[in-house]
Design an enzyme around this catalytic site. Structure first.
Site, short mmCIF file in Angstrom:
data_model
loop_
_atom_site.label_atom_id
_atom_site.label_comp_id
_atom_site.label_asym_id
_atom_site.label_seq_id
_atom_site.Cartn_x
_atom_site.Cartn_y
_atom_site.Cartn_z
N ASN A 99 -4.69 0.58 -2.20
CA ASN A 99 -4.20 0.03 -0.93
C ASN A 99 -2.81 -0.60 -1.05
OD1 ASN A 99 -4.54 -1.58 1.75
ND2 ASN A 99 -4.32 -3.19 0.20
N SER A 111 -0.88 6.14 6.13
CA SER A 111 -0.41 5.56 7.39
C SER A 111 -0.28 6.69 8.39
CB SER A 111 0.97 4.92 7.20
OG SER A 111 1.59 4.70 8.46
N TYR A 142 9.60 5.56 4.13
CA TYR A 142 8.21 5.06 4.11
C TYR A 142 7.24 6.18 4.47
CZ TYR A 142 4.05 2.41 5.57
OH TYR A 142 2.76 1.93 5.71
N ALA A 143 7.55 6.93 5.52
CA ALA A 143 6.66 8.03 5.94
C ALA A 143 6.54 9.06 4.83
CB ALA A 143 7.19 8.67 7.22
N ALA A 144 7.66 9.32 4.13
CA ALA A 144 7.63 10.29 3.02
C ALA A 144 6.70 9.80 1.92
CB ALA A 144 9.04 10.52 2.48
N LYS A 197 4.05 8.06 2.33
CA LYS A 197 2.66 8.20 2.79
C LYS A 197 2.23 9.67 2.86
CE LYS A 197 1.66 3.83 3.02
NZ LYS A 197 0.70 3.25 2.06
N1 LIG Z 1 -0.21 -3.19 8.50
C1 LIG Z 1 0.09 -1.99 9.04
O1 LIG Z 1 0.52 -1.89 10.21
C2 LIG Z 1 -0.14 -0.74 8.24
C3 LIG Z 1 -0.10 0.49 8.92
C4 LIG Z 1 -0.30 1.67 8.22
C5 LIG Z 1 -0.52 1.61 6.85
N2 LIG Z 1 -0.55 0.41 6.21
C6 LIG Z 1 -0.77 0.43 4.76
O2 LIG Z 1 -1.90 -0.38 4.46
C7 LIG Z 1 -1.75 -0.93 3.15
C8 LIG Z 1 -1.96 -2.43 3.23
O3 LIG Z 1 -1.00 -2.95 4.13
P1 LIG Z 1 -1.11 -4.43 4.74
O4 LIG Z 1 -0.63 -4.35 6.13
O5 LIG Z 1 -2.43 -5.04 4.45
O6 LIG Z 1 0.04 -5.13 3.86
P2 LIG Z 1 0.25 -6.66 3.50
O7 LIG Z 1 -0.37 -7.53 4.51
O8 LIG Z 1 1.71 -6.80 3.23
O9 LIG Z 1 -0.55 -6.80 2.12
C9 LIG Z 1 -0.14 -5.99 1.04
C10 LIG Z 1 -0.94 -6.32 -0.19
O10 LIG Z 1 -0.45 -5.48 -1.25
C11 LIG Z 1 0.03 -6.30 -2.31
N3 LIG Z 1 1.15 -5.62 -2.94
C12 LIG Z 1 2.35 -5.28 -2.42
N4 LIG Z 1 3.12 -4.71 -3.35
C13 LIG Z 1 2.39 -4.68 -4.50
C14 LIG Z 1 2.64 -4.23 -5.81
N5 LIG Z 1 3.83 -3.73 -6.17
N6 LIG Z 1 1.65 -4.35 -6.73
C15 LIG Z 1 0.45 -4.88 -6.40
N7 LIG Z 1 0.16 -5.34 -5.18
C16 LIG Z 1 1.13 -5.24 -4.24
C17 LIG Z 1 0.39 -7.63 -1.65
O11 LIG Z 1 0.38 -8.71 -2.56
P3 LIG Z 1 1.76 -9.19 -3.30
O12 LIG Z 1 2.83 -9.19 -2.26
O13 LIG Z 1 1.43 -10.52 -3.87
O14 LIG Z 1 2.00 -8.17 -4.35
C18 LIG Z 1 -0.77 -7.74 -0.66
O15 LIG Z 1 -1.94 -8.16 -1.32
C19 LIG Z 1 -0.36 -0.52 2.67
O16 LIG Z 1 -0.46 0.61 1.83
C20 LIG Z 1 0.36 -0.15 3.95
O17 LIG Z 1 1.41 0.78 3.74
C21 LIG Z 1 -0.37 -0.76 6.87
#
Ligand SMILES: NC(=O)c1ccc[n+]([C@@H]2O[C@H](COP(=O)([O-])OP(=O)(O)OC[C@H]3O[C@@H](n4cnc5c(N)ncnc54)[C@H](OP(=O)(O)O)[C@@H]3O)[C@@H](O)[C@H]2O)c1
Length: 244
Positions: A87, A137, A150-152, A154
């Site tokens: 994730n 995503s 970013y899209a690339a 995903k």
């Molecule tokens: N929120 C949206 O609208 C959305 C939409 C589509 C897809 N997504 C995808 O869903 C996933 C989770 O997103 P989210 O919205 O929950 O994001 P978030 O609220 O920013 O949380 C991201 C989590 O990932 C951790 N993280 C980030 N970079 C990291 C790294 N290099 N190594 C280890 N941990 C890392 C962060 O902790 P630290 O910062 O402490 O590392 C945090 O625990 C992502 O893959 C994102 O692309 C999100």
């Protein structure tokens, strides 16, 4: 759905979708290990959950040495992994013209390289019949401005998932992708309200998602109830992807 004593690993489990997923797995009896870069955020998550079933590990998915540390932790536990949720991810919004090499590398190092090598190193530790869920995503199959790099990343995640579903099927391991639409998590806390409202207006269900709604889909795909689902791409986005 019962996950009593199942072993779950969630990368990026200290906030947002990963944290919401960890909480549900804990409620359903699983042992959960969450990772993230920031030790303080992991500590806060641990205090909030307040369960001996939750373990944390500070580990940056973009660093191969940190992935090795995660693998060592798993190997030393002596337990096989029943559910792996890949994730951890970051988002950065720039037009193709404005995307610097640094932005591109950050996105690919975390979202693609980190995910790929975490999967690679943990494959030997997956239990027969395990479930792997990759978080993509909706932008991986659509075309939004400012989202090129970013899209690339995903779309690459989707390709890795399809390959893994094929390669791991012999061990009865199911691999699926969850593709959230815009979801209310810390990732989007900087996004101005008027932009979130405009995006919500374009969603057939007329709102953005909650982290728990994405988490519920992840937990379903990990469960026995999804025993014949592998190689799927599950949109959890209020219907917005059908508009592409
Ligand atoms: N929120 C949206 O609208 C959305 C939409 C589509 C897809 N997504 C995808 O869903 C996933 C989770 O997103 P989210 O919205 O929950 O994001 P978030 O609220 O920013 O949380 C991201 C989590 O990932 C951790 N993280 C980030 N970079 C990291 C790294 N290099 N190594 C280890 N941990 C890392 C962060 O902790 P630290 O910062 O402490 O590392 C945090 O625990 C992502 O893959 C994102 O692309 C999100």
């Amino acid at each position: 759905m019962n996950f009593t004593d199942k072993n779950v690993i969630i990368t990026g489990g200290s906030a947002g979708i990963g944290f919401a997923t960890a909480k549900i797995f804990i409620e359903k009896g699983a042992n959960v290990l969450i990772t993230g870069r920031n030790a303080e955020s992991l500590h806060t998550a641990s205090v909030n959950v307040n369960s001996p079933k939750l373990k944390t590990l500070a580990s940056d998915i973009s660093k191969l040495a940190d992935i090795a540390m995660l693998e060592k932790e798993v190997a030393e536990s002596g337990n096989k992994i029943d559910v792996l949720v890949l994730n951890a991810g970051i988002a950065k919004q720039f037009s193709i013209e404005e995307t610097t090499e640094e932005v591109f590398d950050d996105l690919f190092n975390i979202n693609v390289k980190g995910l790929f090598f975490t999967l690679q190193k943990l494959i030997p530790h997956l239990a027969e019949g395990a479930s792997v869920i990759l978080i993509s995503s909706g932008v991986s199959v659509s075309g939004y401005a400012q989202m090129g790099a970013y899209a690339a990343t995903k779309s690459a995640v989707d390709a890795i998932a399809r390959t893994a579903a094929t390669e791991l099927a012999d061990r009865k391991i199911r691999v699926n992708t969850v593709a959230p639409g815009l979801t209310d998590t810390p990732m989007n806390h900087q996004t101005p309200e008027h932009i979130k409202n405009a995006i919500a207006a374009a969603v057939p269900l007329k709102r953005i998602g909650e982290a728990e709604e994405i988490a519920n889909a992840i937990v379903f795909l990990a469960s026995e109830e999804a025993s014949y689902i592998s190689g799927s791409y599950l949109s959890v986005d209020g219907g917005v992807t059908i508009r592409r």
